[in-house]
Design an enzyme around this catalytic site. Sequence first.
Site, PDB file in Angstrom:
ATOM      1  N   SER A 187      10.549 -37.227 -12.982  1.00 33.50           N
ATOM      2  CA  SER A 187      10.085 -37.977 -11.811  1.00 33.50           C
ATOM      3  C   SER A 187      11.063 -37.944 -10.649  1.00 33.50           C
ATOM      4  O   SER A 187      10.675 -38.185  -9.518  1.00 33.50           O
ATOM      5  CB  SER A 187       9.809 -39.415 -12.211  1.00 33.50           C
ATOM      6  OG  SER A 187      10.931 -39.964 -12.864  1.00 33.50           O
ATOM      7  N   HIS A 215       3.848 -37.972 -14.291  1.00 31.31           N
ATOM      8  CA  HIS A 215       3.787 -37.373 -12.952  1.00 31.31           C
ATOM      9  C   HIS A 215       3.001 -36.062 -12.915  1.00 31.31           C
ATOM     10  O   HIS A 215       2.816 -35.489 -11.847  1.00 31.31           O
ATOM     11  CB  HIS A 215       5.201 -37.126 -12.416  1.00 31.31           C
ATOM     12  CG  HIS A 215       5.854 -38.378 -11.932  1.00 31.31           C
ATOM     13  ND1 HIS A 215       5.692 -38.867 -10.651  1.00 31.31           N
ATOM     14  CD2 HIS A 215       6.651 -39.263 -12.565  1.00 31.31           C
ATOM     15  CE1 HIS A 215       6.366 -39.989 -10.518  1.00 31.31           C
ATOM     16  NE2 HIS A 215       6.955 -40.257 -11.663  1.00 31.31           N
ATOM     17  N   LYS A 246      -0.261 -42.881 -10.728  1.00 31.20           N
ATOM     18  CA  LYS A 246       0.331 -41.927  -9.786  1.00 31.20           C
ATOM     19  C   LYS A 246      -0.767 -41.044  -9.180  1.00 31.20           C
ATOM     20  O   LYS A 246      -1.565 -41.544  -8.408  1.00 31.20           O
ATOM     21  CB  LYS A 246       1.455 -41.188 -10.469  1.00 31.20           C
ATOM     22  CG  LYS A 246       2.627 -42.179 -10.624  1.00 31.20           C
ATOM     23  CD  LYS A 246       3.597 -41.902 -11.689  1.00 31.20           C
ATOM     24  CE  LYS A 246       4.601 -43.066 -11.744  1.00 31.20           C
ATOM     25  NZ  LYS A 246       5.400 -43.057 -12.944  1.00 31.20           N
TER      26      LYS A 246
HETATM   27  C1  LIG Z   1       6.049 -44.070 -13.602  1.00 27.75           C
HETATM   28  C2  LIG Z   1       6.379 -43.645 -14.976  1.00 27.75           C
HETATM   29  C3  LIG Z   1       6.066 -44.445 -16.060  1.00 27.75           C
HETATM   30  C4  LIG Z   1       5.514 -45.835 -15.903  1.00 27.75           C
HETATM   31  O1  LIG Z   1       4.181 -45.839 -15.513  1.00 27.75           O
HETATM   32  P1  LIG Z   1       3.590 -47.113 -14.755  1.00 27.75           P
HETATM   33  O2  LIG Z   1       2.131 -46.965 -14.890  1.00 27.75           O
HETATM   34  O3  LIG Z   1       4.088 -47.028 -13.361  1.00 27.75           O
HETATM   35  O4  LIG Z   1       4.123 -48.313 -15.451  1.00 27.75           O
HETATM   36  C5  LIG Z   1       6.321 -43.961 -17.326  1.00 27.75           C
HETATM   37  N1  LIG Z   1       6.883 -42.752 -17.507  1.00 27.75           N
HETATM   38  C6  LIG Z   1       7.219 -41.971 -16.476  1.00 27.75           C
HETATM   39  C7  LIG Z   1       7.823 -40.631 -16.736  1.00 27.75           C
HETATM   40  C8  LIG Z   1       6.990 -42.388 -15.178  1.00 27.75           C
HETATM   41  O5  LIG Z   1       7.335 -41.616 -14.162  1.00 27.75           O
END
Ligand SMILES: *Cc1c(COP(=O)(O)O)cnc(C)c1O
Length: 394
Positions: A187, A215, A246
């Site tokens: 990320s 992502h 995302k």
């Molecule tokens: C953003 C993210 C999460 C968490 O997801 P949310 O729905 O925002 O809680 C988990 N793992 C990775 C790799 C992320 O980038």
Amino acid sequence: MPHPPTKDALLTDCRDSLNRLRADGQFRQCLPLTNGNEAIALLEGQPVVNFSSNNYLGLATDPRLKEAALQAIEQHGVGSSGSRLMVGSMPQTRDLEAAIAGWQGTESALFCNTGYQGNVAVLQALLNKTDWVFADRLNHASLMDGVRLAGAKLQRYRHLDLQDLADRLEKAPATVRKWVITESLFSMDGDIPDLPALVNLAESCNATVVVDEAHAVGYFGAHGAGLCAHTGVSDRVLVKLGTFSKALGGAGGYVAAPRVITETVINHARGFIFSTAMPPALPAAALAALAVIQTDPHPAEQLWENIRQARALLSDAPQGAGIQSPIIPIPIGDSGAALRISGELQQAGFLVRAIRPPTVPTGTARLRLSLMATHTPAQIRDVIRAIAYCQQRC
Ligand SMILES: *Cc1c(COP(=O)(O)O)cnc(C)c1O
């Protein structure tokens, strides 16, 4: 006898700790932002071109998702009134879980309130104290927290370094259960592990693979199923984790896996058992997002077009050749410098976040440029020019 600490002493401790962060350029705050889903956002009331959103496909404001969410609210209301085990699964959630399983090609899927919560819950439920977990050093905090909560033995291998992983796997006792946990698209730098090689290695050492696609889903692989699908290893990854928050424009995490895995989560994961279910608007929007990415190639095509443009414009820069996703890191190094450049960019009308320790290792602060399908070619050209200009000045 020393005095017991007073409440005032506690507040002083907090203040001191925050002041140390300020002195180190590491103090963080949530800025007032309006229209953060859009290419033009309002930061403290001022319009800025938004390069800090994970809304890669622009789906967060897509009329198809909004309509689905509104309909679910009309039909079922706003809240969900209890945990899944207490009040059951709403029709939106049941349909969504079937759709996720179909999309990911797994026997089963479970929708969780957030990706963070889902990751912690799944790992806490699946891992035993005696298990050995091999995790990429830069894995997301939720993956680390899940392993820690389970009390498993944690081995963090060097970022993307399969040789280091192999060396560590070799040293593990043959009799323990082994897991390899990685993100498919990291990320902070938008970089990607060699998934086929990682899966081969894990299989040769009898280790189970867990991949977090947070992502990567939405625009990699057929129907945006992610990098496991794109690299042909989907069937060999036992547990695929992801989020709708995302590229998919909504909210809520998922685990896609065999049914015994999702049933284990339902029965053992405290984060799943003891939290009120996601309100129906969100699974409804998630279901609409899956329909969009599987039937309308336009947002993903536009996103890839924007990635190609940024890559061409940055072809002289060290990071240019590495760009293979909408996440573009611009290395800066010093936290203070990253913060100053980000501030100057904001003055010039661009929202580009400085990513600093502890999110990334000390001395590797960077700017993180996040592309969306809804950016125009002019906006991408202008921000890259502005960054080059500010880098020279700061
Ligand atoms: C953003 C993210 C999460 C968490 O997801 P949310 O729905 O925002 O809680 C988990 N793992 C990775 C790799 C992320 O980038």
